[in-house]
Design an enzyme around this catalytic site. Sequence first.
Site, PDB file in Angstrom:
ATOM      1  N   ASN A  36      13.326 -13.583  -3.625  1.00 27.03           N
ATOM      2  CA  ASN A  36      12.590 -13.812  -2.017  1.00 27.03           C
ATOM      3  C   ASN A  36      14.339 -14.008  -1.007  1.00 27.03           C
ATOM      4  O   ASN A  36      15.168 -14.469  -1.401  1.00 27.03           O
ATOM      5  CB  ASN A  36      12.112 -14.833  -1.066  1.00 27.03           C
ATOM      6  N   CYS A  48     -14.654   5.925  -1.812  1.00 23.51           N
ATOM      7  CA  CYS A  48     -15.782   5.479  -0.876  1.00 23.51           C
ATOM      8  C   CYS A  48     -16.561   4.240  -1.065  1.00 23.51           C
ATOM      9  O   CYS A  48     -16.184   3.612  -2.248  1.00 23.51           O
ATOM     10  CB  CYS A  48     -16.421   6.784  -2.371  1.00 23.51           C
ATOM     11  N   THR A  59       7.292 -12.139  -1.195  1.00 19.61           N
ATOM     12  CA  THR A  59       6.550 -12.093  -0.574  1.00 19.61           C
ATOM     13  C   THR A  59       6.154 -13.478   0.674  1.00 19.61           C
ATOM     14  O   THR A  59       6.437 -14.431  -0.802  1.00 19.61           O
ATOM     15  CB  THR A  59       4.474 -12.110  -1.207  1.00 19.61           C
ATOM     16  N   SER A  60       5.724 -13.205   1.177  1.00 10.76           N
ATOM     17  CA  SER A  60       5.707 -15.055   1.728  1.00 10.76           C
ATOM     18  C   SER A  60       4.333 -16.061   0.821  1.00 10.76           C
ATOM     19  O   SER A  60       3.871 -16.807   1.783  1.00 10.76           O
ATOM     20  CB  SER A  60       4.902 -14.974   3.575  1.00 10.76           C
ATOM     21  N   HIS A  90      -4.351  -4.313  -2.395  1.00  6.40           N
ATOM     22  CA  HIS A  90      -4.089  -4.211  -1.178  1.00  6.40           C
ATOM     23  C   HIS A  90      -4.625  -3.064  -0.987  1.00  6.40           C
ATOM     24  O   HIS A  90      -4.704  -2.135  -0.279  1.00  6.40           O
ATOM     25  CB  HIS A  90      -3.958  -4.644   0.412  1.00  6.40           C
ATOM     26  N   VAL A 137       0.974  -1.160   0.087  1.00  5.02           N
ATOM     27  CA  VAL A 137       0.020   0.225   0.112  1.00  5.02           C
ATOM     28  C   VAL A 137       0.433   1.441   0.456  1.00  5.02           C
ATOM     29  O   VAL A 137       0.577   2.484   0.360  1.00  5.02           O
ATOM     30  CB  VAL A 137      -1.111  -0.177   1.398  1.00  5.02           C
TER      31      VAL A 137
HETATM   32  N1  APR Z   1      14.133  -8.807  -0.612  1.00  5.32           N
HETATM   33  C1  APR Z   1      13.792 -10.011  -0.953  1.00  5.32           C
HETATM   34  N2  APR Z   1      12.529 -10.314  -0.088  1.00  5.32           N
HETATM   35  C2  APR Z   1      12.736 -10.115   0.952  1.00  5.32           C
HETATM   36  C3  APR Z   1      13.254  -9.187   1.187  1.00  5.32           C
HETATM   37  C4  APR Z   1      14.158  -8.465   0.884  1.00  5.32           C
HETATM   38  N3  APR Z   1      14.957  -7.328   1.573  1.00  5.32           N
HETATM   39  N4  APR Z   1      12.869  -8.454   3.180  1.00  5.32           N
HETATM   40  C5  APR Z   1      11.954  -9.503   3.319  1.00  5.32           C
HETATM   41  N5  APR Z   1      11.737 -10.522   2.377  1.00  5.32           N
HETATM   42  C6  APR Z   1      10.418 -12.035   2.128  1.00  5.32           C
HETATM   43  C7  APR Z   1      10.261 -12.543   2.802  1.00  5.32           C
HETATM   44  O1  APR Z   1      11.442 -13.289   2.831  1.00  5.32           O
HETATM   45  C8  APR Z   1       8.871 -12.570   3.190  1.00  5.32           C
HETATM   46  O2  APR Z   1       8.646 -14.051   2.407  1.00  5.32           O
HETATM   47  O3  APR Z   1       9.092 -10.687   1.686  1.00  5.32           O
HETATM   48  C9  APR Z   1       8.387 -11.816   2.458  1.00  5.32           C
HETATM   49  C10 APR Z   1       7.357 -10.550   3.089  1.00  5.32           C
HETATM   50  O4  APR Z   1       6.469 -11.855   3.636  1.00  5.32           O
HETATM   51  P1  APR Z   1       4.916 -10.650   4.475  1.00  5.32           P
HETATM   52  O5  APR Z   1       5.676  -9.912   5.685  1.00  5.32           O
HETATM   53  O6  APR Z   1       4.305 -11.690   4.771  1.00  5.32           O
HETATM   54  O7  APR Z   1       4.106  -9.704   3.612  1.00  5.32           O
HETATM   55  P2  APR Z   1       3.407  -9.916   2.194  1.00  5.32           P
HETATM   56  O8  APR Z   1       3.682 -11.088   1.360  1.00  5.32           O
HETATM   57  O9  APR Z   1       3.448  -9.065   0.896  1.00  5.32           O
HETATM   58  O10 APR Z   1       2.315  -9.925   3.160  1.00  5.32           O
HETATM   59  C11 APR Z   1       0.816 -10.043   2.579  1.00  5.32           C
HETATM   60  O11 APR Z   1      -0.300  -9.626   4.336  1.00  5.32           O
HETATM   61  O12 APR Z   1      -0.699  -8.738   6.440  1.00  5.32           O
HETATM   62  C12 APR Z   1      -0.733  -8.225   4.875  1.00  5.32           C
HETATM   63  O13 APR Z   1      -2.013  -6.659   3.938  1.00  5.32           O
HETATM   64  C13 APR Z   1      -0.458  -7.253   4.548  1.00  5.32           C
HETATM   65  O14 APR Z   1       0.125  -7.237   1.866  1.00  5.32           O
HETATM   66  C14 APR Z   1       0.163  -7.889   3.079  1.00  5.32           C
HETATM   67  C15 APR Z   1      -0.408  -9.369   3.247  1.00  5.32           C
END
Ligand code: APR
Length: 263
Positions: free
Chosen positions: A228, A141, A203-204, A133, A117
């Site tokens: 990742n 709105c 992303t996780s 998101h 976001v």
């Molecule tokens: N480079 C590459 N990957 C990275 C780095 C980096 N410097 N730092 C962290 N990561 C990876 C982590 O290993 C993890 O897999 O990024 C991922 C972040 O995962 P989350 O914190 O779970 O974030 P995200 O997947 O975006 O979460 C999804 O969850 O809480 C909600 O709305 C929120 O949009 C978010 C959604």
Amino acid sequence: MPQADTSQEAAIRQAAQLLLAAEYVTALTGAGISVESGIPPFRGPGGLWTKYGEPPMDGYQRFLQDPKKAWEERLAPSGASQEIRDTIARAEPNPGHYAFVKLEELGVLRWLITQNVDNLHRRAGSRNLLEIHGNSTLVRCLNCTARFPLAVISFDVLPPRCLQCNGILKNDTVAFGEPIPGDVLEQCWRVAGHCDCMIVAGTSATVTPAAYFPMQVRERGGTLIEVNLYESEITQFCTVSLRGQAGELLHALAQTVQTLRKF
Ligand code: APR
């Protein structure tokens, strides 16, 4: 030259070749791509939820019950909300964000779906961008779904009202418990439905519906390329999984695509 580097270069080259061989490339990004811009992730080491605990899952219901109170809290944040707001305010796009702009300019990347976001993809210059998101610099709105920049809204009277239909405005960020706005969700499914190769970066892959998109590409015989720092829920389904900092790896990937495209 140490052995490790070579295998990394080979993996980046393989990923670049997959992107160039694909018909319809898309990308899905998460918090990890903005870590190098100073915004912490949510989960794992240094994650906001790890530090503050997961927020209540009924954020949206709370907003609907008392939008005025919800806005008062939003305009005077504390804890995780404060940290998110302050880090986003100081953040600048990093080479990872610009790499996606380059892949779009090269005509390789069709659409970018982000869970972030933080507005950094937009500020970097991404055009075909779907913010599933929402975007923290916008309000939306609840009646007509119109979106406006925060800067054009008066907060003298809370909750603020829609400039088009006088409906109640909520921050565009999708709260826990809130359905993803239909307009952006429909586009995400349509784009994922065309995709035969998806870059999944930072992303996780644990939060749905976003985490469904790469699996849908995979189920239709498409290819997944992960970037990742650590293994994630979808590493096992990826043809190439690049391990390291997203900014560095995505920059190298875009450079390699540009070089290979010349030949
Ligand atoms: N480079 C590459 N990957 C990275 C780095 C980096 N410097 N730092 C962290 N990561 C990876 C982590 O290993 C993890 O897999 O990024 C991922 C972040 O995962 P989350 O914190 O779970 O974030 P995200 O997947 O975006 O979460 C999804 O969850 O809480 C909600 O709305 C929120 O949009 C978010 C959604």
